[in-house]
Design a protein around this motif. Sequence first.
Motif, PDB file in Angstrom:
ATOM      1  N   TYR A   2       0.827  -1.216   0.000  1.00  0.00           N
ATOM      2  CA  TYR A   2       0.000   0.000   0.000  1.00  0.00           C
ATOM      3  C   TYR A   2       0.859   1.264   0.000  1.00  0.00           C
ATOM      4  CZ  TYR A   2      -2.880   3.762   1.865  1.00  0.00           C
ATOM      5  OH  TYR A   2      -3.495   4.969   2.064  1.00  0.00           O
ATOM      6  N   LEU A   3       1.825   1.352   0.909  1.00  0.00           N
ATOM      7  CA  LEU A   3       2.654   2.547   1.015  1.00  0.00           C
ATOM      8  C   LEU A   3       3.521   2.743  -0.227  1.00  0.00           C
ATOM      9  CD1 LEU A   3       3.792   2.352   4.753  1.00  0.00           C
ATOM     10  CD2 LEU A   3       2.103   3.900   3.752  1.00  0.00           C
ATOM     11  N   LYS A   4       4.079   1.662  -0.743  1.00  0.00           N
ATOM     12  CA  LYS A   4       4.935   1.749  -1.931  1.00  0.00           C
ATOM     13  C   LYS A   4       4.142   2.273  -3.120  1.00  0.00           C
ATOM     14  CE  LYS A   4       8.210  -0.980  -4.680  1.00  0.00           C
ATOM     15  NZ  LYS A   4       7.630  -0.792  -6.011  1.00  0.00           N
ATOM     16  N   SER A   5       2.956   1.717  -3.331  1.00  0.00           N
ATOM     17  CA  SER A   5       2.120   2.144  -4.454  1.00  0.00           C
ATOM     18  C   SER A   5       1.699   3.597  -4.304  1.00  0.00           C
ATOM     19  CB  SER A   5       0.894   1.236  -4.547  1.00  0.00           C
ATOM     20  OG  SER A   5       0.015   1.679  -5.558  1.00  0.00           O
ATOM     21  N   MET A   6       1.265   3.988  -3.096  1.00  0.00           N
ATOM     22  CA  MET A   6       0.798   5.353  -2.860  1.00  0.00           C
ATOM     23  C   MET A   6       1.926   6.354  -3.059  1.00  0.00           C
ATOM     24  SD  MET A   6      -0.838   7.055   0.590  1.00  0.00           S
ATOM     25  CE  MET A   6       0.725   6.868   1.483  1.00  0.00           C
ATOM     26  N   HIS A   7       3.084   6.116  -2.462  1.00  0.00           N
ATOM     27  CA  HIS A   7       4.198   7.056  -2.549  1.00  0.00           C
ATOM     28  C   HIS A   7       4.761   7.144  -3.970  1.00  0.00           C
ATOM     29  CE1 HIS A   7       4.987   6.463   2.037  1.00  0.00           C
ATOM     30  NE2 HIS A   7       4.046   7.355   1.798  1.00  0.00           N
ATOM     31  N   GLU A   8       4.802   6.032  -4.681  1.00  0.00           N
ATOM     32  CA  GLU A   8       5.308   6.055  -6.056  1.00  0.00           C
ATOM     33  C   GLU A   8       4.392   6.866  -6.959  1.00  0.00           C
ATOM     34  OE1 GLU A   8       5.796   1.997  -7.209  1.00  0.00           O
ATOM     35  OE2 GLU A   8       7.862   1.883  -6.473  1.00  0.00           O
TER      36      GLU A   8
END
Length: 279
Positions: free
Chosen positions: A140-146
């Motif tokens: 979740y965090l990786k997708s959102m931040h990217e």
Amino acid sequence: MSSFTSSPYPKSESLKEILVSSMASGVSVYLFLIIFQPFGTQNFNHPYKLLLLFPYCVIFGTAFLIVNIFTYRFTNWSIGAELLKIIIILFLGSVFSYFYNSLFLSHVELSFENYFYMLLYSLALGIPISVIYILSRYIYLKSMHENIARNISQQLSGNPLSIQPKALKISTGNAELIIHENDFLYAQSMENYCTFYLLENDILKKHIIRISLTGALQQIETTSIKRCHRSYIVNLRKVKIIKGNAQGYKLVIPGTDFEIPVSRTFIPAIIPQLQQINN
């Protein structure tokens, strides 16, 4: 597999965050025990059953707190490190749980065999839940931040670098440095010193002054020069690329080969500021 376990993963950045997450961890264990009653808990009949199960909340919350305080200052945190941390927490929690269960609940003889069963129960309960939580949070965090980093980078690439010239004066007891806001890139704190990085005529220069990062920020902070990390101050107008991962964001300035990290505590201020300055 090794490359995946070495992927960046966010960790607690403050003692307050560690304390809150430790309390949440302990409460989660307690709720799981009273709702699902695993490993024979449903066969434990006692008028004060809920009260007697509450120490497990304290036990695993304390184990979480101890291990997180120990790893608080570690850098370059990864998924592998987080998984290892969880295993250590479960091991420590199983030790405390075993003594509590043997001495106060079951009143059985202390033995390695009995402890081994407690360790298996702790691992069987904790590892699957922890792995699901870690992986889902990472994705979740990786997708959102990217996605956010990609959108902001597209905005940054079309904006000019220059701003209205302004002199920045940094003074200490025995040193003084005057730089122009157009030239300032970022500053890095190293113990009692700060290194200021400037780009003059496409040449990267640095100046080292004995001053704290907080003291430097008080003298040079503007609408575009902000603190983004406990060790870094950055000129947001010089940022042309922003990268995102599960830990958060890193800022890239042309003319340097260094990626400036943005702490999670500064994300709510830095990301909107980047969007506002470059719009």
